[in-house]
Design an enzyme around this catalytic site. Sequence first.
Site, PDB file in Angstrom:
ATOM      1  N   HIS A 108     -15.160 -37.388 -29.560  1.00 46.47           N
ATOM      2  CA  HIS A 108     -16.363 -36.610 -29.173  1.00 46.47           C
ATOM      3  C   HIS A 108     -16.353 -35.215 -29.812  1.00 46.47           C
ATOM      4  O   HIS A 108     -16.767 -34.235 -29.190  1.00 46.47           O
ATOM      5  CB  HIS A 108     -16.474 -36.474 -27.652  1.00 46.47           C
ATOM      6  CG  HIS A 108     -16.689 -37.779 -26.943  1.00 46.47           C
ATOM      7  ND1 HIS A 108     -17.934 -38.269 -26.643  1.00 46.47           N
ATOM      8  CD2 HIS A 108     -15.809 -38.704 -26.482  1.00 46.47           C
ATOM      9  CE1 HIS A 108     -17.820 -39.440 -26.018  1.00 46.47           C
ATOM     10  NE2 HIS A 108     -16.536 -39.722 -25.910  1.00 46.47           N
ATOM     11  N   ASN A 180     -21.245 -41.632 -20.697  1.00 45.89           N
ATOM     12  CA  ASN A 180     -21.734 -42.049 -22.012  1.00 45.89           C
ATOM     13  C   ASN A 180     -23.154 -42.575 -21.890  1.00 45.89           C
ATOM     14  O   ASN A 180     -23.652 -42.758 -20.769  1.00 45.89           O
ATOM     15  CB  ASN A 180     -20.855 -43.183 -22.570  1.00 45.89           C
ATOM     16  CG  ASN A 180     -19.555 -42.672 -23.181  1.00 45.89           C
ATOM     17  OD1 ASN A 180     -19.438 -41.505 -23.548  1.00 45.89           O
ATOM     18  ND2 ASN A 180     -18.581 -43.559 -23.297  1.00 45.89           N
ATOM     19  N   HIS A 372     -13.841 -32.706 -17.301  1.00 46.41           N
ATOM     20  CA  HIS A 372     -12.745 -33.507 -16.754  1.00 46.41           C
ATOM     21  C   HIS A 372     -13.288 -34.379 -15.618  1.00 46.41           C
ATOM     22  O   HIS A 372     -13.861 -33.838 -14.665  1.00 46.41           O
ATOM     23  CB  HIS A 372     -11.656 -32.572 -16.213  1.00 46.41           C
ATOM     24  CG  HIS A 372     -10.395 -33.284 -15.867  1.00 46.41           C
ATOM     25  ND1 HIS A 372     -10.354 -34.526 -15.282  1.00 46.41           N
ATOM     26  CD2 HIS A 372      -9.104 -32.925 -16.012  1.00 46.41           C
ATOM     27  CE1 HIS A 372      -9.113 -34.888 -15.097  1.00 46.41           C
ATOM     28  NE2 HIS A 372      -8.318 -33.941 -15.526  1.00 46.41           N
TER      29      HIS A 372
HETATM   30 FE1  HDD Z   1     -13.130 -39.605 -22.851  1.00 42.16          FE
HETATM   31  C1  HDD Z   1     -13.710 -36.598 -24.274  1.00 42.16           C
HETATM   32  C2  HDD Z   1     -16.481 -39.953 -22.155  1.00 42.16           C
HETATM   33  C3  HDD Z   1     -12.592 -42.810 -21.692  1.00 42.16           C
HETATM   34  C4  HDD Z   1      -9.825 -39.181 -23.296  1.00 42.16           C
HETATM   35  N1  HDD Z   1     -14.769 -38.503 -23.175  1.00 42.16           N
HETATM   36  C5  HDD Z   1     -14.797 -37.277 -23.772  1.00 42.16           C
HETATM   37  C6  HDD Z   1     -16.147 -36.788 -23.804  1.00 42.16           C
HETATM   38  C7  HDD Z   1     -16.918 -37.735 -23.213  1.00 42.16           C
HETATM   39  C8  HDD Z   1     -16.056 -38.806 -22.809  1.00 42.16           C
HETATM   40  C9  HDD Z   1     -18.408 -37.699 -23.025  1.00 42.16           C
HETATM   41  C10 HDD Z   1     -16.594 -35.475 -24.406  1.00 42.16           C
HETATM   42  C11 HDD Z   1     -16.547 -34.369 -23.391  1.00 42.16           C
HETATM   43  C12 HDD Z   1     -17.077 -33.089 -23.963  1.00 42.16           C
HETATM   44  O1  HDD Z   1     -18.274 -33.055 -24.299  1.00 42.16           O
HETATM   45  O2  HDD Z   1     -16.295 -32.166 -24.093  1.00 42.16           O
HETATM   46  N2  HDD Z   1     -14.307 -41.107 -22.142  1.00 42.16           N
HETATM   47  C13 HDD Z   1     -15.638 -41.000 -21.825  1.00 42.16           C
HETATM   48  C14 HDD Z   1     -16.059 -42.169 -21.096  1.00 42.16           C
HETATM   49  C15 HDD Z   1     -14.962 -42.975 -20.974  1.00 42.16           C
HETATM   50  C16 HDD Z   1     -13.868 -42.301 -21.623  1.00 42.16           C
HETATM   51  C17 HDD Z   1     -17.464 -42.409 -20.569  1.00 42.16           C
HETATM   52  C18 HDD Z   1     -14.834 -44.298 -20.305  1.00 42.16           C
HETATM   53  C19 HDD Z   1     -15.626 -44.743 -19.396  1.00 42.16           C
HETATM   54  N3  HDD Z   1     -11.519 -40.792 -22.585  1.00 42.16           N
HETATM   55  C20 HDD Z   1     -11.499 -42.061 -22.075  1.00 42.16           C
HETATM   56  C21 HDD Z   1     -10.134 -42.515 -21.950  1.00 42.16           C
HETATM   57  C22 HDD Z   1      -9.337 -41.480 -22.389  1.00 42.16           C
HETATM   58  C23 HDD Z   1     -10.233 -40.409 -22.784  1.00 42.16           C
HETATM   59  C24 HDD Z   1      -9.704 -43.855 -21.425  1.00 42.16           C
HETATM   60  C25 HDD Z   1      -7.837 -41.380 -22.489  1.00 42.16           C
HETATM   61  C26 HDD Z   1      -7.000 -42.087 -21.846  1.00 42.16           C
HETATM   62  N4  HDD Z   1     -11.969 -38.162 -23.701  1.00 42.16           N
HETATM   63  C27 HDD Z   1     -10.624 -38.175 -23.699  1.00 42.16           C
HETATM   64  C28 HDD Z   1     -10.022 -36.879 -24.197  1.00 42.16           C
HETATM   65  C29 HDD Z   1     -11.289 -36.031 -24.512  1.00 42.16           C
HETATM   66  C30 HDD Z   1     -12.408 -36.987 -24.161  1.00 42.16           C
HETATM   67  C31 HDD Z   1      -9.037 -37.048 -25.281  1.00 42.16           C
HETATM   68  C32 HDD Z   1     -11.399 -35.403 -25.883  1.00 42.16           C
HETATM   69  C33 HDD Z   1     -11.843 -33.990 -25.663  1.00 42.16           C
HETATM   70  C34 HDD Z   1     -11.775 -33.803 -24.248  1.00 42.16           C
HETATM   71  O3  HDD Z   1     -11.354 -34.946 -23.644  1.00 42.16           O
HETATM   72  O4  HDD Z   1     -12.015 -32.782 -23.640  1.00 42.16           O
HETATM   73  O5  HDD Z   1      -9.241 -36.296 -23.212  1.00 42.16           O
END
Ligand code: HDD
Length: 736
Positions: A108, A180, A372
């Site tokens: 993202h 999402n 978060h």
């Molecule tokens: Fe995630 C970012 C949505 C599963 C780990 N995720 C991130 C963002 C969105 C989502 C919209 C961007 C947030 C922003 O604008 O800063 N992610 C989802 C959805 C998931 C999902 C809807 C499943 C239903 N994500 C998911 C899993 C993991 C992550 C299973 C790790 C185990 N996601 C992350 C992250 C991020 C992230 C690496 C990257 C930047 C952040 O968090 O702040 O922690």
Amino acid sequence: MNDIHIPGAPQAEPPAAEQPVKPRGPLPPKQDQRAAAPVSPTGAEVPGSDAGRAQQGEYLTTAQGARVRDTDHSLKAGSRGPVLLQDHHLREKIMHFDHERIPERVVHARGAAAHGIFESYGTAGHLTQAKFLAEKTTTKVFTRFSTVLGSRGSADTVRDTRGFSTKFYTEEGNYDLVGNNIPVFFIQDAIKFPDIIHAGKPHPDREIPQAQSAHDTFWDFVSLHTEAQHHTIWNMSDRGIPRSLRMMEGFGVHTFRLVNAEGGSSLVKFHWKPKLGVHSITWEEALMTNGVDPDFHRRDLADAIEAGAFPEWELGVQVFPDSEDQMFHGIDLLDPTKFVPEELAEVQMLGKMTLNANPQNYFAETEQVAFHPGHLVPGIEVTNDPLLQGRLFSYLDTQITRLGGPNFAQIPINRPHAPVNDMLRDGYHQTADHAGVAPYHPNSFDGGNPYPVKDIEESASAPSALIDFPEPVSESVKIRESPQSFDDHYTQVTMFYRSLTRTEQLHVIQAYTFELGKCYEPVIKERQLQQLTHIDADLAAGVAEGLGLPVPEPLQAPVEPEVLSPVLSQLGQTWPIEGRLVGVVVDESTDVAAVQKVRKAIDGQDMVPLVVAPTGAPLSDGTPPQRTYLTARSIEFDAIVFLTASAAGAAGDSPDGDHKLGDPTGDPQVDPRLTLMAAEAYRHGKAVVFTDGSPLLSASGVSTSAPGVLVGTPEKLTDELFTLMGAHRAWERFAA
Ligand code: HDD
């Protein structure tokens, strides 16, 4: 709409820049020029007063506030001599520049955001004690939309899932809904997140392709890891290429638990419903847009907000009993690869979000915002969905690398609007100057503060976050496996495909064919084709034909879905058209009165008319065009009105001479750039209006009898045009 900033509309001339002059004596103090000069790309004033700006005053200073005499020359030993180490201004300026970048989000990374408000209908008290939902209140929000795979500098209209994250600054603390635009996810367990992302990101050797799933490693993973088939088909559908961030649904994906003031609980799935409806672009438009305007979505969002066409979404929930098995109509509510069709559980609306202000500084706000799924308020809790459980770890962890330490909650965009009284101290970038000497509990200094709720309130149900709903935990053994109810990876995929209209199904077939056509390894194409045979025979046959491969024998027959979900289709309804863009194409012979009539009618619908003229020269009444034949391309318009009455801009007349786009073999009397524009808009199913007998019609191959093509006096046809636009496209023009 506000009358001040219609994107591209005529703006007051900015004052001419002052020429730098060599000072002959002490310069008079300068006035702040910001108020006089429009600073936004569309000429609008940036919201917010100067008092709120980090940088103030008329003199340039160092970071320590000392005035600087000269910032263009470093201090040297003689004008041709070496630079001196003692030049602090030089070193500070370069040092800071060297460290301006922070790591982009691991997923993202590319996003656009806006501020707004959430107005609760106050109807959710029976479900949750969360005040911002239970009571009729207004809560400030910040929403960030994103693509998943691409780098921060990638293009907007790639085929991908879109993130939809909202931070609610409630009086009970920050609540983040990190969702999402697709209601299901690729994997059922967070431990596989690195795998799916490694597969989707560019190949590690050459780092290509950027921001795409059309490559071998992605299809290798999803064809081997069958639970990913569901999310993948949503990506291959038109949902993967939204028309606008304003025209997307949002989903919390997981099942969450709501707890009311009496301690009663329900399971829910969150939905955002856009007021403008769910709409997409065509794949050809997406590909073109990536080149013509890679910032298409973020520009559209910012322009709409600046124009006062504030995007709106209703927030709703599907509610399920918090039963022991946590199943609903055979769907395991803890399985994030499944959704519950609205036909089985309607979405109950709880409130409305309006995005009404653009960020003032991209980095400070959009880049530094930290969401978060564990940022919860009293009355909203998580469930045991194994994907959600892993997310609860990941989001805290990632911010430490991304934002450089554990104090990211103190960054202005992340600060709660509720009082904070934590016991977290010190660490990198600590900006709080904590009073008191006892950041521990219990203490006999600091009056014993702060106290946990239970030490103050007698009632066990007094509002507090993270209250750990007393859910029974199964008496089981430690085990690394999923429940059997997670095993069906195909039935809902079949249901999704069969719920679409034929036009949309053909888009899905084309998308798979395109993506698999970009793979090099035959075995991967064959394996994914095999997967498609488990979903739908027609889908598999269509893709196989496009790839020129035989259809494999299905290893298991598709299961006939119990229900279909027609609400998933984007066709067959009428939607509000406000905020849409209409091209008004003119040439030297166009009657300006007609131009103004058409513009006024479009503006009257709260849409944005953009005049496209042969050059940037004003029309005869002084109206400046917003686009020229050279800078305009069909993809940015939702509909086009061609007011070109005559043989416009004959070949050779154009200012860019031989560099015109288009078919040089076409009618020499018609500017090929217009031929191209008309042909593209027609091919993409957009409403188009032509003057009677326009030579453009035959030159561009547009059939006058085709649906969505209006021919006559354009200023009289606007009502018909607006009706056509309410359906988004003239769908009949697409093959079915
Ligand atoms: Fe995630 C970012 C949505 C599963 C780990 N995720 C991130 C963002 C969105 C989502 C919209 C961007 C947030 C922003 O604008 O800063 N992610 C989802 C959805 C998931 C999902 C809807 C499943 C239903 N994500 C998911 C899993 C993991 C992550 C299973 C790790 C185990 N996601 C992350 C992250 C991020 C992230 C690496 C990257 C930047 C952040 O968090 O702040 O922690």
